[in-house]
Design an enzyme around this catalytic site. Structure first.
Site, short mmCIF file in Angstrom:
data_model
loop_
_atom_site.label_atom_id
_atom_site.label_comp_id
_atom_site.label_asym_id
_atom_site.label_seq_id
_atom_site.Cartn_x
_atom_site.Cartn_y
_atom_site.Cartn_z
N THR A 42 0.81 -1.21 0.00
CA THR A 42 0.00 0.00 0.00
C THR A 42 0.85 1.26 0.00
O THR A 42 0.61 2.19 -0.76
CB THR A 42 -0.94 0.00 1.22
OG1 THR A 42 -1.86 -1.08 1.11
CG2 THR A 42 -1.73 1.31 1.29
N CYS A 43 1.86 1.32 0.85
CA CYS A 43 2.65 2.54 0.98
C CYS A 43 3.25 2.95 -0.36
O CYS A 43 3.16 4.11 -0.77
CB CYS A 43 3.76 2.34 2.01
SG CYS A 43 4.86 3.76 2.15
N CYS A 48 1.42 6.18 0.77
CA CYS A 48 2.40 7.23 1.08
C CYS A 48 3.09 7.83 -0.14
O CYS A 48 3.11 9.04 -0.32
CB CYS A 48 3.48 6.69 2.02
SG CYS A 48 2.88 5.60 3.32
N LYS A 51 0.73 9.44 -2.98
CA LYS A 51 0.05 10.58 -2.36
C LYS A 51 1.01 11.75 -2.19
O LYS A 51 0.69 12.89 -2.52
CB LYS A 51 -0.50 10.16 -1.01
CG LYS A 51 -1.01 11.30 -0.14
CD LYS A 51 -1.11 10.84 1.31
CE LYS A 51 0.28 10.59 1.89
NZ LYS A 51 0.21 10.05 3.27
N GLY A 115 -1.72 -15.92 -1.08
CA GLY A 115 -1.42 -16.99 -0.15
C GLY A 115 -2.58 -17.27 0.80
O GLY A 115 -3.36 -16.37 1.12
N GLY A 175 -13.10 12.93 7.86
CA GLY A 175 -12.16 14.00 8.18
C GLY A 175 -10.87 13.51 8.79
O GLY A 175 -10.18 14.26 9.49
N TYR A 177 -6.90 11.57 8.35
CA TYR A 177 -5.73 12.06 7.63
C TYR A 177 -5.83 11.84 6.13
O TYR A 177 -5.40 12.69 5.33
CB TYR A 177 -4.44 11.45 8.20
CG TYR A 177 -4.20 10.00 7.86
CD1 TYR A 177 -3.44 9.66 6.74
CD2 TYR A 177 -4.71 8.97 8.64
CE1 TYR A 177 -3.20 8.33 6.42
CE2 TYR A 177 -4.49 7.65 8.32
CZ TYR A 177 -3.73 7.33 7.20
OH TYR A 177 -3.51 6.02 6.88
N GLU A 181 -5.79 15.05 3.48
CA GLU A 181 -4.71 15.07 2.50
C GLU A 181 -5.25 15.20 1.08
O GLU A 181 -4.78 16.03 0.28
CB GLU A 181 -3.85 13.81 2.63
CG GLU A 181 -2.98 13.84 3.88
CD GLU A 181 -2.22 12.55 4.13
OE1 GLU A 181 -1.25 12.58 4.90
OE2 GLU A 181 -2.61 11.50 3.56
N ARG A 204 -9.94 13.60 14.01
CA ARG A 204 -10.34 13.06 15.31
C ARG A 204 -9.21 12.18 15.87
O ARG A 204 -8.62 11.38 15.16
CB ARG A 204 -11.61 12.22 15.17
CG ARG A 204 -12.18 11.69 16.48
CD ARG A 204 -13.59 11.15 16.24
NE ARG A 204 -13.60 10.03 15.30
CZ ARG A 204 -13.53 8.75 15.67
NH1 ARG A 204 -13.44 8.43 16.95
NH2 ARG A 204 -13.56 7.79 14.77
N ASP A 303 -0.19 -3.25 9.44
CA ASP A 303 -1.58 -2.83 9.59
C ASP A 303 -2.54 -3.98 9.84
O ASP A 303 -3.64 -3.77 10.37
CB ASP A 303 -2.03 -2.08 8.33
CG ASP A 303 -1.40 -0.70 8.22
OD1 ASP A 303 -0.48 -0.41 9.01
OD2 ASP A 303 -1.81 0.08 7.35
N HIS A 436 18.27 30.87 13.60
CA HIS A 436 17.48 32.04 13.21
C HIS A 436 17.86 32.49 11.80
O HIS A 436 19.02 32.47 11.45
CB HIS A 436 17.72 33.17 14.21
CG HIS A 436 16.88 34.38 13.96
ND1 HIS A 436 15.53 34.41 14.26
CD2 HIS A 436 17.19 35.58 13.41
CE1 HIS A 436 15.05 35.60 13.92
NE2 HIS A 436 16.04 36.32 13.41
N GLU A 441 12.91 27.27 15.36
CA GLU A 441 13.48 27.84 16.58
C GLU A 441 12.40 28.14 17.62
O GLU A 441 12.70 28.28 18.81
CB GLU A 441 14.26 29.11 16.27
CG GLU A 441 13.41 30.28 15.81
CD GLU A 441 14.23 31.53 15.54
OE1 GLU A 441 15.06 31.91 16.41
OE2 GLU A 441 14.08 32.11 14.45
#
Length: 468
Positions: A42-43, A48, A51, A115, A175, A177, A181, A204, A303, A436, A441
């Protein structure tokens, strides 16, 4: 002692399965892995990587707009969705080849096909049976679609990654991730995006300040977020458009509807329950701290176990299992203090406890929050803000959580997660000299604590009682 075809047979060539198989193979184990889809899981192919490539593509819209504030004169930019999709698909094809070579170089035999576990030491693929001393289940998860009339007209994240064209009007249900996205991607690419969510804010389960901030920033970008909205049915018109009827009786006309309502483990049809592997109510494989199932010779990572569903976690779980079984190095995956990111626009980075979790677990905490306009937008003129938050256990001074919404949040939080893992204190943050000018920072310059709502309420009650 029984003679097996392999020392390890892995079902599923996604991130966790490949990581475990390669690590075991590098230690001399005889390893086979089966997969009925593209290698990488999937990733790499449906999550990932594609996307993030689309997120990169979508970002150019705002970059072109911001350039004017820095003296650049640009003609109206054009966008070719099919060209972006072709480039993305070419990269995924390359990665499929990379994963195949990595498995081969580690001595892992790839068997293409689905499998199914026959018993504690046997896996069947394409009608052929293979025996192994240990079996690893790493089959991941898939998008969940609720029972709604007309749901067959909806797409999931898988379908959204392969759309032939950018929809003019897009409704996103959910709503989380994935929803935020894709809302950011398609909004930036020109879609009129409507989000239908259960609560008042997105994400959530995340820290409340992150949820409120991201909801606000997404609305600024023109995304229509509709709280407490539920779809009753979906109807397809003759012209191909979709009509969504909500429980409140409203009708919404769109060109596509994307359901981002969570994911469920891929355990159906694997034969797991038949051989004694326990599954929970959602169908996830139950495992112990060593990723071992209720059948001693069968393990599961990623997963499919529904523990902490992140690609790097699946990889770590797989490697820990291989270290334990094939390198005489007992290793447990530590699921605490794992950072995560949401590639929304603006992005989110977070690690450690939310404020609510911190108060429930540790009692008195100090909270530091900074909300500011990034330096970049002083000239670009864009109305976008950044929020950073640090949660500290009051008694010990130990930092319990870092949270951020804003540009480069995932990159910055990766560094803060190292500090959190090492037990950083607020005093140590204060002693750190910032770089900076950067947004990062801000994490080492926050000095003013936010008033504690519980303590403020107690003070007010005490004052009222005194006045009485």
């Amino acid at each position: 002692m029984p003679q097996y075809d392999f020392d390890l047979f892995t079902i599923g060539a996604g991130s966790g399965g490949v990581a475990a198989s390669r690590r075991a193979g590098s230690y001399g184990a005889r390893v086979a892995i089966c997969e009925d889809n593209r290698i990488g899981g999937t990733c790499v192919h449906r999550g990932c990587v594609p996307k993030k490539l689309l997120v990169y593509g979508a970002h150019f819209h705002s970059e072109f707009e911001d350039a004017a504030g820095y003296g650049w004169s640009l003609s109206e930019p054009g966008f070719d969705w099919k060209k972006l999709q072709a480039a993305k698909d070419k990269e995924l094809e390359r990665l499929d080849g990379v994963y195949r070579r990595l498995l081969k170089d580690s001595g892992v035999q790839l068997i293409e096909g689905r499998g199914r576990v026959v018993d504690g030491h046997t896996v069947e693929v394409n009608g052929q049976r293979y025996t192994a001393e240990r079996i690893l289940v790493a089959t991941g998860s898939h998008p969940f679609l609720p029972e709604v009339t007309g749901i067959e007209h909806a797409i999931t994240s898988d379908g959204a990654l392969g759309l032939d064209e950018v929809p003019r009007r897009l409704a996103i249900v959910g709503g989380g991730y994935i929803g935020v996205e894709f809302a950011g991607i398609f909004n930036a690419l020109g879609s009129k995006v409507m989000m239908l969510i259960r609560g008042d804010t997105v994400l959530r389960g995340f820290d409340d300040d992150i949820r409120a901030m991201l909801t606000q920033e997404m609305r600024k970008k023109g995304i229509d977020i509709r709280p407490e909205t539920f779809v009753r049915d979906i109807e397809k018109r003759a012209d191909g458009t979709l009509s969504l009827l909500t429980r409140m009786g409203d009708t919404l006309e769109v060109d596509a509807v994307l359901y981002a309502t969570g994911r469920v483990p891929n355990t159906k049809g694997l034969g797991l329950e038949e051989v004694g592997v326990r599954l929970d109510a959602r169908g996830a494989v139950e495992v112990d701290e060593w990723s071992r199932t209720s059948v001693e010779s069968i393990y599961a990572v990623g997963d499919v176990t529904d523990r902490l569903n992140l690609t790097p976690v699946a990889i770590s779980e797989g490697r820990a299992m291989a270290e334990t079984l094939f390198h005489d190095n007992p290793t447990k995956m530590d699921h605490t203090g794992v950072a995560s990111a949401v590639f929304s626009q603006p992005p989110v980075g977070t690690v450690g406890c939310t404020e609510l979790e911190a108060r429930e677990r540790y009692g008195k905490v100090d909270v530091y929050v900074s909300n500011f306009r990034p330096m970049k937008h002083t000239l670009s003129g864009r109305d976008e803000r950044t929020m950073m938050k640090v949660i500290v256990e009051r008694e010990s001074g130990k930092v319990l959580g870092f949270h951020m919404v804003g540009a480069d949040a995932p990159e910055i939080i990766q560094g803060m997660s190292v500090a959190l893992k090492c037990g950083v204190t607020k005093k140590q943050l204060d002693a750190t000299v910032g770089i900076h000018p950067t947004a990062a920072e801000e994490f080492v310059t926050m000095r003013d604590k936010r008033p504690d709502p519980v303590e403020e309420s107690a003070k007010e009650l005490g004052h009222d009682a005194h006045q009485g």
